[in-house]
Design a protein around this motif. Sequence first.
Motif, PDB file in Angstrom:
ATOM      1  N   TYR A 233      29.968 -12.927 -21.340  1.00  0.00           N
ATOM      2  CA  TYR A 233      30.045 -11.487 -21.173  1.00  0.00           C
ATOM      3  C   TYR A 233      28.696 -10.856 -21.460  1.00  0.00           C
ATOM      4  O   TYR A 233      27.822 -11.462 -22.084  1.00  0.00           O
ATOM      5  CB  TYR A 233      31.110 -10.872 -22.089  1.00  0.00           C
ATOM      6  CG  TYR A 233      30.815 -11.031 -23.566  1.00  0.00           C
ATOM      7  CD1 TYR A 233      30.090 -10.062 -24.254  1.00  0.00           C
ATOM      8  CD2 TYR A 233      31.249 -12.135 -24.266  1.00  0.00           C
ATOM      9  CE1 TYR A 233      29.800 -10.203 -25.597  1.00  0.00           C
ATOM     10  CE2 TYR A 233      30.976 -12.282 -25.606  1.00  0.00           C
ATOM     11  CZ  TYR A 233      30.254 -11.321 -26.274  1.00  0.00           C
ATOM     12  OH  TYR A 233      29.969 -11.463 -27.598  1.00  0.00           O
ATOM     13  N   THR A 234      28.542  -9.644 -20.982  1.00  0.00           N
ATOM     14  CA  THR A 234      27.388  -8.818 -21.281  1.00  0.00           C
ATOM     15  C   THR A 234      27.913  -7.481 -21.729  1.00  0.00           C
ATOM     16  O   THR A 234      28.777  -6.896 -21.076  1.00  0.00           O
ATOM     17  CB  THR A 234      26.493  -8.632 -20.029  1.00  0.00           C
ATOM     18  OG1 THR A 234      26.085  -9.915 -19.571  1.00  0.00           O
ATOM     19  CG2 THR A 234      25.292  -7.777 -20.337  1.00  0.00           C
ATOM     20  N   CYS A 235      27.419  -6.994 -22.835  1.00  0.00           N
ATOM     21  CA  CYS A 235      27.846  -5.707 -23.369  1.00  0.00           C
ATOM     22  C   CYS A 235      26.726  -4.708 -23.139  1.00  0.00           C
ATOM     23  O   CYS A 235      25.611  -4.889 -23.639  1.00  0.00           O
ATOM     24  CB  CYS A 235      28.156  -5.851 -24.863  1.00  0.00           C
ATOM     25  SG  CYS A 235      28.865  -4.373 -25.585  1.00  0.00           S
ATOM     26  N   ASN A 236      27.000  -3.672 -22.351  1.00  0.00           N
ATOM     27  CA  ASN A 236      26.003  -2.658 -22.031  1.00  0.00           C
ATOM     28  C   ASN A 236      26.273  -1.374 -22.801  1.00  0.00           C
ATOM     29  O   ASN A 236      27.426  -0.970 -22.954  1.00  0.00           O
ATOM     30  CB  ASN A 236      26.027  -2.336 -20.527  1.00  0.00           C
ATOM     31  CG  ASN A 236      25.642  -3.530 -19.691  1.00  0.00           C
ATOM     32  OD1 ASN A 236      24.684  -4.223 -19.991  1.00  0.00           O
ATOM     33  ND2 ASN A 236      26.406  -3.780 -18.649  1.00  0.00           N
ATOM     34  N   THR A 237      25.206  -0.730 -23.232  1.00  0.00           N
ATOM     35  CA  THR A 237      25.316   0.574 -23.864  1.00  0.00           C
ATOM     36  C   THR A 237      25.277   1.629 -22.769  1.00  0.00           C
ATOM     37  O   THR A 237      24.434   1.562 -21.867  1.00  0.00           O
ATOM     38  CB  THR A 237      24.157   0.805 -24.848  1.00  0.00           C
ATOM     39  OG1 THR A 237      24.178  -0.244 -25.814  1.00  0.00           O
ATOM     40  CG2 THR A 237      24.276   2.142 -25.541  1.00  0.00           C
ATOM     41  N   ILE A 238      26.198   2.586 -22.818  1.00  0.00           N
ATOM     42  CA  ILE A 238      26.231   3.660 -21.833  1.00  0.00           C
ATOM     43  C   ILE A 238      25.304   4.760 -22.314  1.00  0.00           C
ATOM     44  O   ILE A 238      25.449   5.277 -23.414  1.00  0.00           O
ATOM     45  CB  ILE A 238      27.661   4.187 -21.634  1.00  0.00           C
ATOM     46  CG1 ILE A 238      28.566   3.058 -21.159  1.00  0.00           C
ATOM     47  CG2 ILE A 238      27.680   5.357 -20.650  1.00  0.00           C
ATOM     48  CD1 ILE A 238      30.027   3.409 -21.091  1.00  0.00           C
ATOM     49  N   GLN A 239      24.329   5.102 -21.480  1.00  0.00           N
ATOM     50  CA  GLN A 239      23.307   6.081 -21.844  1.00  0.00           C
ATOM     51  C   GLN A 239      23.929   7.438 -22.181  1.00  0.00           C
ATOM     52  O   GLN A 239      24.816   7.915 -21.488  1.00  0.00           O
ATOM     53  CB  GLN A 239      22.301   6.229 -20.696  1.00  0.00           C
ATOM     54  CG  GLN A 239      21.100   7.069 -21.067  1.00  0.00           C
ATOM     55  CD  GLN A 239      20.072   7.071 -19.949  1.00  0.00           C
ATOM     56  OE1 GLN A 239      20.303   6.604 -18.847  1.00  0.00           O
ATOM     57  NE2 GLN A 239      18.916   7.617 -20.248  1.00  0.00           N
ATOM     58  N   ASN A 240      23.460   8.044 -23.249  1.00  0.00           N
ATOM     59  CA  ASN A 240      23.900   9.365 -23.735  1.00  0.00           C
ATOM     60  C   ASN A 240      25.376   9.408 -24.136  1.00  0.00           C
ATOM     61  O   ASN A 240      25.977  10.468 -24.154  1.00  0.00           O
ATOM     62  CB  ASN A 240      23.611  10.447 -22.689  1.00  0.00           C
ATOM     63  CG  ASN A 240      22.139  10.575 -22.382  1.00  0.00           C
ATOM     64  OD1 ASN A 240      21.292  10.398 -23.259  1.00  0.00           O
ATOM     65  ND2 ASN A 240      21.816  10.844 -21.137  1.00  0.00           N
ATOM     66  N   GLN A 241      25.969   8.254 -24.436  1.00  0.00           N
ATOM     67  CA  GLN A 241      27.351   8.198 -24.894  1.00  0.00           C
ATOM     68  C   GLN A 241      27.456   7.162 -26.006  1.00  0.00           C
ATOM     69  O   GLN A 241      26.705   6.173 -26.006  1.00  0.00           O
ATOM     70  CB  GLN A 241      28.300   7.836 -23.752  1.00  0.00           C
ATOM     71  CG  GLN A 241      28.387   8.909 -22.689  1.00  0.00           C
ATOM     72  CD  GLN A 241      29.442   8.586 -21.647  1.00  0.00           C
ATOM     73  OE1 GLN A 241      30.338   7.794 -21.878  1.00  0.00           O
ATOM     74  NE2 GLN A 241      29.320   9.185 -20.485  1.00  0.00           N
ATOM     75  N   PRO A 242      28.383   7.345 -26.929  1.00  0.00           N
ATOM     76  CA  PRO A 242      28.511   6.375 -28.023  1.00  0.00           C
ATOM     77  C   PRO A 242      29.251   5.103 -27.616  1.00  0.00           C
ATOM     78  O   PRO A 242      29.458   4.226 -28.444  1.00  0.00           O
ATOM     79  CB  PRO A 242      29.311   7.161 -29.062  1.00  0.00           C
ATOM     80  CG  PRO A 242      30.133   8.116 -28.269  1.00  0.00           C
ATOM     81  CD  PRO A 242      29.268   8.491 -27.079  1.00  0.00           C
ATOM     82  N   GLN A 243      29.629   4.983 -26.351  1.00  0.00           N
ATOM     83  CA  GLN A 243      30.416   3.840 -25.885  1.00  0.00           C
ATOM     84  C   GLN A 243      29.520   2.670 -25.494  1.00  0.00           C
ATOM     85  O   GLN A 243      28.342   2.831 -25.214  1.00  0.00           O
ATOM     86  CB  GLN A 243      31.251   4.227 -24.673  1.00  0.00           C
ATOM     87  CG  GLN A 243      32.198   5.365 -24.922  1.00  0.00           C
ATOM     88  CD  GLN A 243      32.810   5.834 -23.611  1.00  0.00           C
ATOM     89  OE1 GLN A 243      32.289   5.607 -22.542  1.00  0.00           O
ATOM     90  NE2 GLN A 243      33.937   6.512 -23.730  1.00  0.00           N
TER      91      GLN A 243
END
Length: 94
Positions: A83-93
């Motif tokens: 898996y790859t976990c991506n950070t969503i820009q301008n969101q805490p998700q």
Amino acid sequence: MAKEMISSGAVEAMLAENPSPGESTDLVVQVLDLKPVGSTNTRFTFMANDGKMKVKAMLPTAIAGEVTSGKLHNFGLIRILDYTCNTIQNQPQK
């Protein structure tokens, strides 16, 4: 065939850090809210549930055939091999 069990804490482990290249994971999660993205039925999103937490996820296009054939469906279990976990820009998700 052995009965698969959901890996308690799998979502927390995936959100904590990405696996190193070549490092395998052995996490089993439940598929919830499986639905297509767009009209081509080649991309699907779902909620990965480990019994404690949920996280929004996307299946790779190579697995789309498993969904359209009915082998993978809501409330089914899947083993996460990579898996790859991506950070969503301008969101805490993630």
